[in-house]
Motif scaffolding. Sequence first.
Motif, short mmCIF file in Angstrom:
data_model
loop_
_atom_site.label_atom_id
_atom_site.label_comp_id
_atom_site.label_asym_id
_atom_site.label_seq_id
_atom_site.Cartn_x
_atom_site.Cartn_y
_atom_site.Cartn_z
N ALA A 115 3.60 59.97 -61.08
CA ALA A 115 3.34 58.54 -61.24
C ALA A 115 2.14 58.31 -62.14
O ALA A 115 2.15 57.41 -63.00
N GLY A 116 1.09 59.10 -61.97
CA GLY A 116 -0.09 58.97 -62.80
C GLY A 116 0.18 59.31 -64.26
O GLY A 116 -0.33 58.64 -65.17
N ILE A 117 0.97 60.35 -64.49
CA ILE A 117 1.32 60.73 -65.87
C ILE A 117 2.12 59.61 -66.54
O ILE A 117 1.86 59.25 -67.69
N ILE A 118 3.06 59.05 -65.81
CA ILE A 118 3.87 57.95 -66.37
C ILE A 118 2.98 56.77 -66.73
O ILE A 118 3.10 56.19 -67.81
N ARG A 119 2.07 56.41 -65.84
CA ARG A 119 1.17 55.28 -66.14
C ARG A 119 0.29 55.57 -67.34
O ARG A 119 0.03 54.70 -68.16
N ALA A 120 -0.19 56.80 -67.44
CA ALA A 120 -1.04 57.18 -68.58
C ALA A 120 -0.26 57.08 -69.89
O ALA A 120 -0.78 56.60 -70.91
N ILE A 121 0.99 57.51 -69.88
CA ILE A 121 1.83 57.42 -71.08
C ILE A 121 2.04 55.96 -71.46
O ILE A 121 1.90 55.58 -72.63
N GLU A 122 2.37 55.15 -70.48
CA GLU A 122 2.60 53.73 -70.75
C GLU A 122 1.33 53.03 -71.23
O GLU A 122 1.40 52.14 -72.08
N GLN A 151 -0.79 54.19 -73.16
CA GLN A 151 -0.99 54.56 -74.56
C GLN A 151 0.17 54.07 -75.45
O GLN A 151 0.34 54.53 -76.57
N GLY A 152 0.97 53.17 -74.91
CA GLY A 152 2.05 52.58 -75.69
C GLY A 152 3.33 53.38 -75.71
O GLY A 152 4.25 53.07 -76.45
N GLY A 153 3.40 54.43 -74.89
CA GLY A 153 4.60 55.25 -74.83
C GLY A 153 5.53 54.81 -73.72
O GLY A 153 5.30 53.81 -73.04
N PHE A 154 6.59 55.56 -73.54
CA PHE A 154 7.58 55.31 -72.49
C PHE A 154 7.91 56.63 -71.83
O PHE A 154 8.03 57.65 -72.50
N ALA A 155 8.02 56.61 -70.51
CA ALA A 155 8.37 57.84 -69.79
C ALA A 155 9.34 57.54 -68.68
O ALA A 155 9.32 56.44 -68.10
N SER A 156 10.19 58.52 -68.39
CA SER A 156 11.10 58.39 -67.26
C SER A 156 11.29 59.75 -66.61
O SER A 156 11.15 60.78 -67.25
#
Length: 111
Positions: free
Chosen positions: A12-19, A21-26
Amino acid sequence: MDARLPAHLEVAGIIRAIESQGGFASVIAKGEKDAGTILILTIYRGENAVLFERMPQLDGSRPYIAAKQQNAENPHEISEYLEKRKRQDPDIWILEADIADRERFVASLPR
């Protein structure tokens, strides 16, 4: 006592960090809630996939290391590798992240 963060919280933390920075994760494979291995498949605008995996080091750190890179001659190599890893380890987490500066992002993750 193990000081590691449970896998689901780390994901969950990695996904939030990616988002952030303007990225998208799933999450493309959901593993064991507390102790599953986490792999991060990074791409940028659908190209140049690089798979990062945590690798324990002699000094006790556990940085993410580039384990596989997209091969133009065999574009299915990474997906075949991921399927093999899922069969070997049903507790594995696999994230797919579309992020511009993958090396910088991965280097910023806790070891």
